[in-house]
Design a protein around this motif. Structure first.
Motif, mmCIF file in Angstrom:
data_model
loop_
_atom_site.group_PDB
_atom_site.id
_atom_site.type_symbol
_atom_site.label_atom_id
_atom_site.label_comp_id
_atom_site.label_asym_id
_atom_site.label_seq_id
_atom_site.Cartn_x
_atom_site.Cartn_y
_atom_site.Cartn_z
ATOM 1 N N UNK A 61 35.032 52.528 34.980
ATOM 2 C CA UNK A 61 34.164 51.589 35.702
ATOM 3 C C UNK A 61 33.866 52.181 37.085
ATOM 4 N N UNK A 64 32.298 50.779 42.816
ATOM 5 C CA UNK A 64 31.440 49.770 43.444
ATOM 6 C C UNK A 64 31.273 48.558 42.522
ATOM 7 N N UNK A 65 31.068 48.810 41.204
ATOM 8 C CA UNK A 65 30.932 47.702 40.252
ATOM 9 C C UNK A 65 32.200 46.861 40.237
ATOM 10 N N UNK A 68 32.483 44.752 43.452
ATOM 11 C CA UNK A 68 31.531 43.637 43.431
ATOM 12 C C UNK A 68 32.007 42.549 42.471
ATOM 13 N N UNK A 69 32.517 42.992 41.318
ATOM 14 C CA UNK A 69 33.026 42.047 40.334
ATOM 15 C C UNK A 69 34.177 41.230 40.919
ATOM 16 N N UNK A 72 32.669 39.193 44.340
ATOM 17 C CA UNK A 72 31.616 38.188 44.147
ATOM 18 C C UNK A 72 31.703 37.495 42.786
ATOM 19 N N UNK A 73 32.320 38.164 41.808
ATOM 20 C CA UNK A 73 32.378 37.585 40.466
ATOM 21 C C UNK A 73 33.562 36.649 40.278
ATOM 22 N N UNK A 74 34.738 37.077 40.757
ATOM 23 C CA UNK A 74 35.942 36.296 40.496
ATOM 24 C C UNK A 74 35.942 34.896 41.127
ATOM 25 N N UNK A 76 33.795 32.800 40.947
ATOM 26 C CA UNK A 76 33.234 31.923 39.917
ATOM 27 C C UNK A 76 34.275 31.429 38.926
ATOM 28 N N UNK A 77 35.355 32.212 38.748
ATOM 29 C CA UNK A 77 36.400 31.748 37.838
ATOM 30 C C UNK A 77 37.601 31.242 38.642
ATOM 31 N N UNK A 78 37.340 30.868 39.882
ATOM 32 C CA UNK A 78 38.357 30.198 40.678
ATOM 33 C C UNK A 78 39.379 31.109 41.315
ATOM 34 N N UNK A 79 39.099 32.422 41.386
ATOM 35 C CA UNK A 79 40.034 33.336 42.037
ATOM 36 C C UNK A 79 39.377 33.877 43.307
ATOM 37 N N UNK B 53 36.881 26.996 34.615
ATOM 38 C CA UNK B 53 35.788 27.006 35.583
ATOM 39 C C UNK B 53 34.422 27.015 34.912
ATOM 40 N N UNK B 230 23.127 48.758 38.454
ATOM 41 C CA UNK B 230 23.871 47.848 39.323
ATOM 42 C C UNK B 230 22.923 46.981 40.170
ATOM 43 N N UNK B 243 26.739 34.803 37.919
ATOM 44 C CA UNK B 243 27.261 35.934 38.662
ATOM 45 C C UNK B 243 28.266 36.743 37.861
#
Lengths: 232, 279
Positions: A61, A64-65, A68-69, A72-74, A76-79, B53, B230, B243
């Motif tokens: 991976x 940078x991906x 960002x995950x 900015x991504x986590x 969304x799942x409450x972390x 969530x 990306x 997201x």
């Protein structure tokens, strides 16, 4: 020059963040990566498979991906983590995969006969690893682990993309303010070069100290290790 | 995948433990069951966290199978591959020239090449990108977005591949130099006709890994707003608001691409090692 003198505290804080990101990420990666390598050579199949899957995900991976995950991504799942710790987590997860593969190829350089000898005097899996294989593997691992350190130094710059105010972020922000781009990039470049070359020199000294003939042999630090994959 | 990578991982395992007896087998079974339970619990915990969530909603995932979304991400993938290919096509020959310069007998040339290599190896590519994005425009030098991404990739990759080529040239057996000299080839001719063809073959696996690095570096299109994968993901997030799903999908594409490239590099490396031991 003014732009630098006026902002010394900000620049120093940026350097502090860069050093902290790198050192925390690298030390944690050494711990996690070694544990993963032990899993990968262990006699327990599920642990071997899990470590393999881990390595394939995190060495392939782009950093940078991953950052960002995580940043900015986590959420969304409450972390939700502070951005600095997102950076540390990303660097750790990614570098650990490379540490694991380098430790594993280091273990592979130890002649099978040594381990057989260790087992024949009654040492078990951990005894063989701890007293016979790892001490010998260590020397051939120093250069590759220096490579991982440099990868972590360089990777820490990407944390500016997730708003950690490390040195790249600081100089980029100051540049917008003062339009002194060349000066700013020279400062930031010097910081990274200092850390990379310093790490390499330290690794070389360590290698000479532990080698019986006082020579830093091993692999060239700049080559890509095929077995360990490509660290960005 | 290939026979010899399997053999090497088997070697690593065999080094450390004997074929277990009945007691050992029972213990391994017990630990296997325990570790399986822990791993399953971790996966379940992750999924539970997603579900809690409201992120496992199939509607949030199947959108990526819609033709227009696929086309959107597909354009990003094309951009990524284009950037990577162009950077590689320029950077690899450039790296070879740099390595030759570094090995040159002319001290000034060799020192210049060494400085170039150390510099671009030791600083992050992001800094080079910012230099192109922010510093050069101050001097009236601007590039299209494509080149603001590709030129930094070339600069950094030329330095890393120069070291790959140098290692390859040094790895060619000394006897080859001597043989070339013995049949009367000049230094230049022996390099071009004898050493380089062997060196390039030796470094082929490492060059494929350099492609992986380039592919990862291309994600900095996110910073210069070049529409590679990306950045397309970033744009997609601003449209769909999904997201975590978008970034997971984008990351999985990168992982699969790089996994395949790494496999090819390892297979090539294994074949070369097998050939070297065979004869």
């Amino acid at each position: 020059m003014e732009a630098i003198v006026e902002n010394i505290p900000l620049l120093l804080r940026g350097i502090g963040y860069t050093v902290a990101l790198t050192l925390l990420g690298y030390v944690l990666a050494l711990i996690v990566g070694t544990a993963l390598a032990v899993c990968r050579v262990s006699p327990i199949p599920p642990l071997r498979w899990a470590a393999t899957v881990y390595v394939e995900i995190f060495r392939n991976i782009p950093l940078l991906s991953l950052l960002i995950l995580i940043a900015f991504g986590l959420p969304d799942v409450g972390l939700r983590l502070p951005y600095f710790w997102c950076g540390v987590l990303g660097l750790t997860l990614s570098s650990a995969a490379f540490v694991c593969e380098n430790v594993r190829s280091g273990i592979n350089t130890v002649p099978v006969g040594h381990a057989e000898a260790a087992r024949s005097i009654g040492l078990g899996f951990f005894g063989t690893l701890r007293f016979v294989v790892l001490p010998q593997a260590f020397r051939s691992m120093i250069q590759p682990l220096v490579n991982v350190f440099i990868g972590t130094v360089i990777g820490s710059a990407l944390c500016s993309a997730i708003a950690v105010s490390e040195i790249t972020w600081v100089t980029q922000t100051l540049n917008i303010q003062y339009a002194q781009a060349v000066l700013m990039f020279l400062v930031a470049g010097a910081v990274y070069l200092g850390m990379s070359l310093g790490g390499a020199a330290l690794g070389g000294a360590l290698e000479r100290a532990v080698s019986p003939d006082g020579h830093a042999g091993g692999r060239d630090r700049k080559t890509l290790d095929v077995a360990a994959g490509a660290q960005a | 995948m290939s026979a010899s990578t399997r053999a090497s991982s088997a070697a690593a395992t065999q080094v450390l433990f004997d074929a277990p007896g009945p007691k050992g087998r029972r213990r391994i079974l017990l630990l296997s069951v325990l570790s399986s339970l822990v791993i399953l619990a971790l996966i379940a915990g992750g999924l539970w966290q997603f579900a809690k969530n409201d992120q496992l909603d199939p509607n949030k995932w199947v959108v990526y199978l819609r033709a227009d979304y696929l086309a959107f991400l597909g354009r990003g993938l094309v951009g990524t591959l284009q950037v990577t290919a162009v950077a590689a096509v320029v950077a690899f020959p450039f790296g070879l020239l740099l390595s030759l310069a570094r090995l040159s007998r002319f001290t000034a040339l060799s020192a210049a090449a060494a400085t170039w290599i150390e510099f671009f190896r030791g600083i992050p590519m992001l800094l080079v990108v910012y230099a192109f994005l922010l510093a050069l425009p101050a001097f009236g030098v601007t590039f299209p977005r494509f080149w603001m991404l590709v030129i930094p990739m070339i600069l950094v990759s030329s330095a890393t591949t120069a070291e790959v080529f140098r290692a390859g040239i040094k790895a060619v057996d000394r006897g080859q130099h001597e043989a070339a000299a013995a049949i009367g080839l000049s230094r230049r001719d022996s390099l071009v006709h004898v050493i380089l063809p062997q060196a390039v073959r030796l470094v082929l696996p490492s060059l494929i890994l350099a492609l992986v690095t380039l592919l990862k570096d291309s994600t900095l299109g996110y910073v210069v707003s070049f529409n590679e994968l990306q950045f397309q993901g970033k744009t997609m997030v601003s449209i769909t608001r999904y997201l975590v799903q978008t970034y997971v999908v984008v990351s999985v594409i990168y992982i699969v691409l790089n996994f395949l490239l790494t496999r090819i590099a390892l297979a090539l490396d294994a074949r070369m090692k097998a050939r070297a031991t065979a004869g």
